[in-house]
Design an enzyme around this catalytic site. Structure first.
Site, PDB file in Angstrom:
ATOM      1  N   GLY A 299       0.750  -1.256   0.011  1.00  0.00           N
ATOM      2  CA  GLY A 299      -0.099   0.077   0.101  1.00  0.00           C
ATOM      3  C   GLY A 299       0.939   1.406  -0.053  1.00  0.00           C
ATOM      4  O   GLY A 299       2.040   1.128  -0.225  1.00  0.00           O
ATOM      5  N   ASN A 300       0.372   2.507   0.230  1.00  0.00           N
ATOM      6  CA  ASN A 300       1.051   3.580   0.176  1.00  0.00           C
ATOM      7  C   ASN A 300       0.528   4.399   1.273  1.00  0.00           C
ATOM      8  O   ASN A 300      -0.774   4.242   2.191  1.00  0.00           O
ATOM      9  CB  ASN A 300       1.175   4.228  -0.933  1.00  0.00           C
ATOM     10  CG  ASN A 300      -0.203   4.709  -1.541  1.00  0.00           C
ATOM     11  OD1 ASN A 300      -0.897   5.399  -0.949  1.00  0.00           O
ATOM     12  ND2 ASN A 300      -0.664   4.191  -2.755  1.00  0.00           N
ATOM     13  N   ARG A 301       1.047   5.782   1.790  1.00  0.00           N
ATOM     14  CA  ARG A 301       0.771   6.539   2.750  1.00  0.00           C
ATOM     15  C   ARG A 301      -0.554   7.569   2.405  1.00  0.00           C
ATOM     16  O   ARG A 301      -0.895   8.300   3.422  1.00  0.00           O
ATOM     17  CB  ARG A 301       1.813   7.503   3.079  1.00  0.00           C
ATOM     18  CG  ARG A 301       3.096   6.654   3.661  1.00  0.00           C
ATOM     19  CD  ARG A 301       3.823   7.626   3.916  1.00  0.00           C
ATOM     20  NE  ARG A 301       5.160   6.794   4.373  1.00  0.00           N
ATOM     21  CZ  ARG A 301       5.605   5.979   5.443  1.00  0.00           C
ATOM     22  NH1 ARG A 301       4.524   6.182   6.447  1.00  0.00           N
ATOM     23  NH2 ARG A 301       6.555   5.630   5.531  1.00  0.00           N
ATOM     24  N   SER A 302      -1.080   7.432   1.153  1.00  0.00           N
ATOM     25  CA  SER A 302      -2.264   8.576   0.885  1.00  0.00           C
ATOM     26  C   SER A 302      -3.290   8.130   2.010  1.00  0.00           C
ATOM     27  O   SER A 302      -3.887   7.123   2.101  1.00  0.00           O
ATOM     28  CB  SER A 302      -2.909   8.003  -0.424  1.00  0.00           C
ATOM     29  OG  SER A 302      -3.861   8.944  -0.682  1.00  0.00           O
TER      30      SER A 302
ATOM     31  N   ALA B 118      -3.475   7.892  -5.133  1.00  0.00           N
ATOM     32  CA  ALA B 118      -2.094   7.387  -5.147  1.00  0.00           C
ATOM     33  C   ALA B 118      -2.223   6.117  -5.679  1.00  0.00           C
ATOM     34  O   ALA B 118      -2.245   5.067  -4.869  1.00  0.00           O
ATOM     35  CB  ALA B 118      -1.395   7.731  -3.843  1.00  0.00           C
TER      36      ALA B 118
END
Ligand code: CTP
Length: 398
Positions: A208-211, A275
């Site tokens: 995943g990512n930090r968005s 993102a």
């Protein structure tokens, strides 16, 4: 958008009148000019002084008192109102309105107005489901009045049933929606993506990512409040999404692509604030990967499609975001060209006050005509308004 809007808040006799004090407070904080009109019944539940203190304006409780020496009260209220809200609305006031009766200040004002009228019924379930009340509601709906449906829950009698007044948040959304009908994006279909995507490794793990989705939420709220019909395509997030927009939940980049393709055909604007993960695991494991069986793990990643580059329709205004850590404008311009965008919102992700999870952002807008606008640090909501202002000019020049 509510600033300086004139809203008549009609309060009738129900226990939910106490919740309307919070509504009056929120509307006043949003800059609206609130004229509270109370019926005799309402004053049995809550004192006019409460509303007067919250709105900083006189509360109207009597029919035959002139607002000023030269104004006839109900006519003046009726004509200057941008909206009349009746909350809570009893079965009695609904019946009076359906018959066109005008025997107090509130009903007289409503009969005399051309402004939209929003009604939030609150009553015992048997009164609400009574065919006469239902017929009255249907008749008022037919004449263009808007109802915020009452909800299921504990009623004044202590019984559980349908008839509780809608929550203040829902009333705020309904009010904003009506005021937004005169907004500059009225009638436009706007698709916004927000949040990150999760690319599964196995049934429990993902990349995943930090968005957080905050920028996309701010855009969705701003577009909604300017009258657009908003579809928000949302990756996994722990934040509560905005009300009054259509939400499509997705998990992976491929899901997001399908969801965007599903709604973009008749959209006027697509804003990709999400993102999107650039890569996914080629073959996610069907069962949970057990630690003991492995000394290390290699994941084979394949490229996800570029959603923004691939979707289109004639006349669609495409807006992208460019998260960059260096050469902001150059990289943003290259993305704008490669993805055939009208506008790109570039931000420097290395700066602590812009980027993931925070409420502020510092962005530079780069458009297809070559204009570069560096905006100062501002709230994400203000950034959203600036982006939509730009979208408005791009649409009118296309
Ligand atoms: N985007 C997209 N589909 C992808 C990747 C990105 O639609 N698979 C969109 C994003 O939502 C954003 C824009 O393209 O509006 C730019 O995203 P960004 O991650 O900055 O650019 P990339 O094209 O992925 O390039 P890079 O990560 O190499 O900078």
């Amino acid at each position: 958008m509510l600033a300086n809007k004139s809203i008549v808040l009609g309060v009738t006799g129900g226990i939910a009148a106490f919740k309307v004090a919070e509504l009056a407070s929120q509307l006043t904080k949003a800059g609206a000019l609130i004229d509270v009109v109370m019926t005799r019944g309402a004053m049995e539940f809550i004192a006019p002084l409460t509303f007067q203190a919250l709105t900083h304006r006189p509360v109207v409780t009597e029919m035959f008192r002139l607002l000023t020496e030269t104004e006839i009260g109900h006519i003046s209220l009726a004509s200057r109102a941008d909206l009349i809200v009746v909350a809570p609305a009893t079965a009695n006031v609904i019946a009076k309105l359906a018959c066109g009766l005008a025997d107090d200040m509130l009903t007289t004002t409503i009969l005399a107005t051309r402004a939209p009228v929003l009604i939030a019924p609150a009553m015992e379930e048997n009164m609400l489901t009574n065919t006469v009340t239902q017929a009255n509601i249907a008749s008022l709906r037919e004449r263009g009045m808007v109802f915020v449906e009452s909800q299921f829950g504990r009623l004044a009698s202590g019984k559980i049933g349908k008839g509780r007044m809608a929550e203040v948040d829902d009333l705020m959304v309904a009010i904003r929606k009506i005021i937004a009908q005169k907004g500059d994006l009225a009638g436009m279909k706007v698709v916004i993506t927000a949040g990150g995507t999760h690319e599964p490794i196995d049934p429990v793990r993902f990349i995943g990512n930090r968005s957080s989705g905050k920028m996309g939420f701010a855009l969705a709220e701003a577009a909604r409040d300017r009258g657009a019909e908003v579809t928000l395509i949302l990756g996994p997030t722990y934040l509560q999404p905005p009300k009054g927009v259509k939400i499509v939940n997705v998990e992976t980049a491929l899901d997001m692509k399908r969801a965007v393709e599903g709604v973009v055909a008749d959209a006027h604007v697509l804003i990709m604030a999400a993102a999107v993960a650039d890569f996914r695991v080629e073959q996610p494991a069907e069962q949970k990967i057990k630690r003991e069986k492995l000394d290390g793990m290699d994941l084979h990643l394949v490229k996800n499609p570029d959603i923004l580059a691939q979707v289109s329709n004639p006349g669609l205004v495409k807006v992208g975001f460019a998260a960059e850590s260096q050469d902001l404008v150059e990289n943003a311009r290259a993305k704008l060209e490669k993805k055939h965008l009208q506008l790109i919102v570039a931000n420097n992700i290395t700066s602590p006050e812009s980027g993931f999870g925070v409420d502020t952002n510092k962005v530079t807008l780069v458009d297809a005509a070559g204009n570069v606008t560096e905006l100062p640090l501002m709230s994400k909501r203000e950034v959203a308004e600036q982006v939509l202002n730009k979208v408005g000019t791009l649409r009118s020049s296309s």
